[in-house]
Motif scaffolding. Structure first.
Motif, PDB file in Angstrom:
ATOM      1  N   LEU A  10       0.825  -1.206   0.000  1.00 38.59           N
ATOM      2  CA  LEU A  10       0.000   0.000   0.000  1.00 38.59           C
ATOM      3  C   LEU A  10       0.863   1.261   0.000  1.00 38.59           C
ATOM      4  N   VAL A  11       1.894   1.289   0.854  1.00 37.06           N
ATOM      5  CA  VAL A  11       2.735   2.494   0.913  1.00 37.06           C
ATOM      6  C   VAL A  11       3.674   2.582  -0.289  1.00 37.06           C
ATOM      7  N   LYS A  12       3.980   1.429  -0.881  1.00 35.82           N
ATOM      8  CA  LYS A  12       4.804   1.453  -2.097  1.00 35.82           C
ATOM      9  C   LYS A  12       4.023   2.090  -3.244  1.00 35.82           C
ATOM     10  N   GLU A  13       2.740   1.746  -3.323  1.00 35.32           N
ATOM     11  CA  GLU A  13       1.897   2.271  -4.401  1.00 35.32           C
ATOM     12  C   GLU A  13       1.437   3.703  -4.107  1.00 35.32           C
ATOM     13  N   ASP A  14       1.293   4.013  -2.812  1.00 37.24           N
ATOM     14  CA  ASP A  14       0.750   5.319  -2.408  1.00 37.24           C
ATOM     15  C   ASP A  14       1.688   5.949  -1.373  1.00 37.24           C
ATOM     16  N   PRO A  15       2.776   6.619  -1.825  1.00 36.92           N
ATOM     17  CA  PRO A  15       3.803   7.134  -0.905  1.00 36.92           C
ATOM     18  C   PRO A  15       3.352   8.321  -0.048  1.00 36.92           C
ATOM     19  N   GLU A  16       2.084   8.742  -0.188  1.00 35.70           N
ATOM     20  CA  GLU A  16       1.556   9.811   0.666  1.00 35.70           C
ATOM     21  C   GLU A  16       0.449   9.283   1.589  1.00 35.70           C
ATOM     22  N   TYR A  17       0.423   7.966   1.776  1.00 36.54           N
ATOM     23  CA  TYR A  17      -0.622   7.315   2.569  1.00 36.54           C
ATOM     24  C   TYR A  17      -0.245   7.391   4.056  1.00 36.54           C
ATOM     25  N   PHE A  18      -0.549   8.520   4.691  1.00 34.37           N
ATOM     26  CA  PHE A  18      -0.134   8.759   6.072  1.00 34.37           C
ATOM     27  C   PHE A  18      -0.658   7.697   7.031  1.00 34.37           C
ATOM     28  N   PHE A  19      -1.942   7.347   6.917  1.00 34.36           N
ATOM     29  CA  PHE A  19      -2.524   6.367   7.832  1.00 34.36           C
ATOM     30  C   PHE A  19      -1.703   5.077   7.853  1.00 34.36           C
ATOM     31  N   ALA A  20      -1.334   4.581   6.683  1.00 36.46           N
ATOM     32  CA  ALA A  20      -0.587   3.321   6.617  1.00 36.46           C
ATOM     33  C   ALA A  20       0.796   3.472   7.242  1.00 36.46           C
ATOM     34  N   PHE A  21       1.500   4.546   6.912  1.00 40.42           N
ATOM     35  CA  PHE A  21       2.822   4.766   7.516  1.00 40.42           C
ATOM     36  C   PHE A  21       2.715   4.856   9.045  1.00 40.42           C
ATOM     37  N   ALA A  22       1.664   5.536   9.520  1.00 39.37           N
ATOM     38  CA  ALA A  22       1.494   5.734  10.960  1.00 39.37           C
ATOM     39  C   ALA A  22       1.189   4.423  11.681  1.00 39.37           C
ATOM     40  N   ILE A  23       0.261   3.634  11.139  1.00 39.73           N
ATOM     41  CA  ILE A  23      -0.104   2.404  11.834  1.00 39.73           C
ATOM     42  C   ILE A  23       1.017   1.361  11.744  1.00 39.73           C
ATOM     43  N   LEU A  24       1.796   1.405  10.666  1.00 37.15           N
ATOM     44  CA  LEU A  24       2.971   0.534  10.585  1.00 37.15           C
ATOM     45  C   LEU A  24       4.018   0.956  11.617  1.00 37.15           C
ATOM     46  N   LYS A  71       8.972   8.667   7.128  1.00 37.15           N
ATOM     47  CA  LYS A  71       8.099   9.104   6.033  1.00 37.15           C
ATOM     48  C   LYS A  71       6.823   9.753   6.565  1.00 37.15           C
ATOM     49  N   ALA A  72       6.284   9.218   7.654  1.00 40.61           N
ATOM     50  CA  ALA A  72       5.089   9.817   8.252  1.00 40.61           C
ATOM     51  C   ALA A  72       5.403  11.218   8.778  1.00 40.61           C
ATOM     52  N   ILE A  73       6.550  11.366   9.414  1.00 42.27           N
ATOM     53  CA  ILE A  73       6.980  12.679   9.930  1.00 42.27           C
ATOM     54  C   ILE A  73       7.167  13.653   8.773  1.00 42.27           C
ATOM     55  N   HIS A  74       7.767  13.173   7.690  1.00 37.43           N
ATOM     56  CA  HIS A  74       7.975  14.038   6.519  1.00 37.43           C
ATOM     57  C   HIS A  74       6.638  14.546   5.973  1.00 37.43           C
ATOM     58  N   LEU A  75       5.630  13.681   5.923  1.00 37.93           N
ATOM     59  CA  LEU A  75       4.317  14.092   5.419  1.00 37.93           C
ATOM     60  C   LEU A  75       3.705  15.168   6.315  1.00 37.93           C
ATOM     61  N   ILE A  76       3.888  15.031   7.629  1.00 34.18           N
ATOM     62  CA  ILE A  76       3.385  16.054   8.559  1.00 34.18           C
ATOM     63  C   ILE A  76       4.111  17.368   8.325  1.00 34.18           C
ATOM     64  N   GLU A  77       5.448  17.308   8.275  1.00 35.56           N
ATOM     65  CA  GLU A  77       6.244  18.528   8.148  1.00 35.56           C
ATOM     66  C   GLU A  77       6.034  19.217   6.795  1.00 35.56           C
ATOM     67  N   ALA A  78       5.661  18.440   5.792  1.00 33.71           N
ATOM     68  CA  ALA A  78       5.398  19.008   4.467  1.00 33.71           C
ATOM     69  C   ALA A  78       3.974  19.543   4.345  1.00 33.71           C
ATOM     70  N   GLY A  79       3.180  19.422   5.409  1.00 32.34           N
ATOM     71  CA  GLY A  79       1.810  19.913   5.388  1.00 32.34           C
ATOM     72  C   GLY A  79       0.879  19.086   4.520  1.00 32.34           C
ATOM     73  N   GLN A  80       1.206  17.802   4.325  1.00 34.30           N
ATOM     74  CA  GLN A  80       0.408  16.960   3.428  1.00 34.30           C
ATOM     75  C   GLN A  80      -0.611  16.084   4.158  1.00 34.30           C
ATOM     76  N   VAL A  81      -0.727  16.244   5.471  1.00 35.50           N
ATOM     77  CA  VAL A  81      -1.657  15.413   6.241  1.00 35.50           C
ATOM     78  C   VAL A  81      -2.895  16.228   6.592  1.00 35.50           C
ATOM     79  N   THR A  82      -4.026  15.857   6.015  1.00 33.21           N
ATOM     80  CA  THR A  82      -5.284  16.550   6.326  1.00 33.21           C
ATOM     81  C   THR A  82      -6.095  15.774   7.360  1.00 33.21           C
TER      82      THR A  82
END
Length: 292
Positions: free
Chosen positions: A89-103, A128-139
């Motif tokens: 899932l994260v390989k196909e969707d590198p902005e999938y915060f939920f998956a990175f977080a629960i992993l 990667k989850a931290i990067h998504l937060i810091e990049a403002g990509q987590v809604t």
């Protein structure tokens, strides 16, 4: 086949997608996903507004579809299965915060249980989850209650994994956890780990460099500058230890508090002419000051 025909066909399929999506009848709504997938199969490479909308809808739909599977594996404490589901899932969707977080959560629990098999992947997921937060990509901060709890947990977890192999990076992560607006801001263990990471990382590295460069040489401006850097690192470590002591106020924390206080006292005296004068005042006031 003319481009005009293709455009009208695309517009017709987009209209069907929109109609299915808006239809209040669940029997009709279930056609939305296959219609959207068909649209993307044929015109997914286009960059117009309609195609972006369909692509975004499909991404959100597929994420929601997989969240149940990830939750189920995690709740069953089957952390290996959680990663089996999550990896593609994260390989196909590198902005999938939920998956990175629960992993990240699954890998942390796996490590607490004494298993190191998922450690490297967990570190990568937390980064990667931290990067998504810091990049403002987590809604949506799911699976966390809010974005600050997410920030605190992920940085705390990253620091915990890196505290021995990369204490400099661990110190930076613990500092971010302590600065998050949530429970980690008042977690004594975060500050203790921050102090230890500062001493094991940057302080230790700089001390070795200082001794190699200036061990047997007369004083110089360069030596003074490096010594000031070392002193600043020690002050940061002392501050972190003092916060850990100040926050350890519950009865069940007293044993840990006494150990940290003993470590803090030794460190403080080493850099204050073997005196602990001023230490009690530091501990009593440190929480009213910003983290250095």
């Amino acid at each position: 086949m003319t481009s005009g025909y293709m455009d009208s066909e695309r517009e017709a399929l987009y209209a069907r997608f929109t109609d299915f999506k808006r239809n209040p009848n669940p029997e009709q709504q279930r056609f939305t996903y296959p219609t959207a997938k068909e649209y993307l199969r044929r015109w997914g490479g286009e960059k117009d507004v309609e195609t972006k909308e369909v692509r975004h809808w499909v991404t959100e739909y597929e994420r929601a579809m997989h969240e149940g599977e990830l939750y189920a594996a995690y709740d069953a404490k089957d952390y290996a299965k959680t990663f089996e589901i999550g990896r593609p899932l994260v390989k196909e969707d590198p902005e999938y915060f939920f998956a990175f977080a629960i992993l990240s959560e699954a890998g942390y629990e796996n490590a607490l249980a004494g298993k190191a098999s998922l450690n490297a992947e967990t570190i990568d997921c937390a980064r990667k989850a931290i990067h998504l937060i810091e990049a403002g990509q987590v809604t949506k901060p799911d699976p966390f209650k809010n974005i600050e709890i997410a920030r605190g947990f992920l940085n705390s977890t990253l620091g915990w994994f890196l505290k021995d192999q990369s204490p400099v990076e661990a110190a930076a992560a613990f500092r971010k956890a302590a600065q998050s607006d949530g429970p980690y801001r008042t977690d004594a263990s975060i500050y203790h780990r921050l102090g230890v990471a500062i001493l094991k990382g940057e302080f230790a590295q700089l001390s070795v460099e200082y001794n190699e460069k200036f061990g047997a040489k007369p004083p110089s401006a360069e030596q003074t500058a490096m010594f000031e850097r070392i002193k600043h690192l020690v002050e940061r470590a002392i501050d972190a230890y003092a916060r850990a002591v100040a926050l350890s106020s519950r009865p069940e924390q007293q044993e840990a508090r006494n150990k940290i206080l003993a470590q803090l006292t030794d460190l403080y005296k080493n850099f204050h002419n073997n005196s602990d004068a001023g230490l009690s005042e530091l501990i009593s006031t440190v929480l009213s000051k910003p983290l250095p």
